[in-house]
Design a protein around this motif. Structure first.
Motif, mmCIF file in Angstrom:
data_model
loop_
_atom_site.group_PDB
_atom_site.id
_atom_site.type_symbol
_atom_site.label_atom_id
_atom_site.label_comp_id
_atom_site.label_asym_id
_atom_site.label_seq_id
_atom_site.Cartn_x
_atom_site.Cartn_y
_atom_site.Cartn_z
ATOM 1 N N ARG A 105 0.950 -1.752 0.219
ATOM 2 C CA ARG A 105 -0.082 0.004 -0.201
ATOM 3 C C ARG A 105 1.177 1.396 0.232
ATOM 4 N N GLU A 184 1.891 -1.340 6.615
ATOM 5 C CA GLU A 184 1.920 -0.430 7.697
ATOM 6 C C GLU A 184 0.059 -0.426 8.064
ATOM 7 N N ASP A 187 -2.072 2.243 6.455
ATOM 8 C CA ASP A 187 -1.724 1.940 5.438
ATOM 9 C C ASP A 187 -3.459 0.652 4.800
ATOM 10 N N VAL A 188 -3.218 -0.296 5.717
ATOM 11 C CA VAL A 188 -4.464 -1.141 5.465
ATOM 12 C C VAL A 188 -5.658 -0.436 5.653
ATOM 13 N N ASP A 191 -7.127 1.384 2.820
ATOM 14 C CA ASP A 191 -7.288 0.189 2.036
ATOM 15 C C ASP A 191 -7.008 1.567 0.709
ATOM 16 N N ALA A 192 -6.328 2.309 0.431
ATOM 17 C CA ALA A 192 -6.257 3.197 -0.283
ATOM 18 C C ALA A 192 -5.328 2.419 -1.103
#
Lengths: 235, 235
Positions: A105, A184, A187-188, A191-192
């Motif tokens: 991500r 990270e 970041d999970v 969900d981008a």
């Protein structure tokens, strides 16, 4: 940082730890099983041989083969770089298999899946004729299984013109990454971006007969059986 | 001798000849076109970086990318081997693409088709922030084109934790073998063995989504388009 995080120039944990092969970083990525070392060396086809020439490093690709705990390298007796690897000087042989591109991500966590073996030591010239012929057999079996039996054997002139080096696998380490993205938590959660692994494979395609091959030949089985399903699809 | 003849540890002819890169053997295998050097560097995904540590060679795989006549390497600021490559010491970066196994009528003439680039020089740490961010962009584009735009960008903490090295391509050489079997006339006449080339290719398989990837995602185009026909056949 690391789009190529796994290939950061970290140290590795050794199978047979010495100060040189226990550099300390990312020890969880070291495989402590000697079988893993063997499998990496047996699967790959080329290694990168490092020597010191005039105080500077020189790294060249070469063929090799493993026989038990010995790695054989060979080359022409006239090759300057092969000579630079003999005579009891330190060498480093590194074999790397690239298995995948790891998309994360974040750009920073991008990485690669790979298996890599590093062997340190001093290469010895194989001088005993029987041992040297055995080494040539092992080298041929690794590059082209079946060719030792199928092709015309090594004659005296050819035998004299080749050098074979033997390197003990005593001081060897293997390191690998074989897992999915390691993102990270933030970041999970966000969900981008997509995350996953793009597998990388080495495949053998359809054999291409020599231009001057006589019409009597079809591809012999020892060659044909190496063609992979993926390679055949490339026709 | 040479089941692996093309990988004998010969010298190579340089694109920018210096005593170190004009080692003298098999000069006909050197490609004098700088475009060939670029194409090898742009096609491969990993290099092998050689440094001298405590007088001995150390060769480790790492990611890289080319930008004009500059090669970028990067790694963690904490990596001992990356530090060993900085500070104006000599390094050697070697990139090798294996293209085929060459089967000959004689064991001795077996060989490999390959393309290999060797770069000698002294790597410099990229310290200017704009130049460093540019290098990270170039490195990301090489490993995973599209990720720079798709994934979350590098933050300040990540930026500080990575080192980027730049190596000039001034002292670079490229060598290749891209041909069929090279047999002795007597062996061709005897017609007692098959001869040809078994192509070797690196392919990308079907992407494997991360285990924790949310259900909203399909594989984005910048990843999906890398899958090769051969790779897709491996499903």
């Amino acid at each position: 940082m690391g789009p190529l995080a796994c290939f950061r120039l970290k140290g590795m944990t050794s199978l047979s730890p010495t100060p040189r092969t226990s550099l300390g970083r990312k020890k969880h990525r070291a495989a402590t099983d000697r079988a893993t070392l063997y499998s990496v060396l047996d699967e790959a086809l080329i290694c990168h041989l490092g020597v010191v020439r005039d105080g500077a490093p020189l790294v060249l690709p070469t063929g090799y083969a493993r026989d038990g705990d010995t790695l054989y390298l060979h080359g022409s007796t006239g090759a300057a770089s092969l000579r630079a690897a003999t005579g009891g000087v330190d060498v480093c042989v590194t074999v790397t298999l690239l298995d995948g591109i790891v998309y994360c991500r974040s750009v920073n966590n991008h990485s690669m899946n790979y298996r890599s073996a590093v062997i340190l030591g001093r290469a010895e010239t194989v001088t005993d004729p029987d041992a040297k012929m055995h080494a040539l057999h092992v080298l041929t079996d690794h590059l082209s299984p079946g060719s030792w039996e199928h092709a015309r054997g090594v004659n005296a002139k050819e035998f004299a013109a080749v050098s074979v080096l033997a390197l003990d696998l005593a001081e060897a380490s293997v390191k690998l990454r074989a897992e999915g993205p390691d993102d990270e938590a933030d970041d999970v959660e966000a969900d981008a971006a997509w995350a996953g692994v793009l597998p990388v494979r080495t495949v053998f395609g359809e054999p291409e007969p020599a231009a001057d091959l006589s019409a009597k030949w079809t591809t012999p089985e020892h060659v044909a059986q190496r063609v992979t399903k993926e390679g055949a699809a490339a026709r």
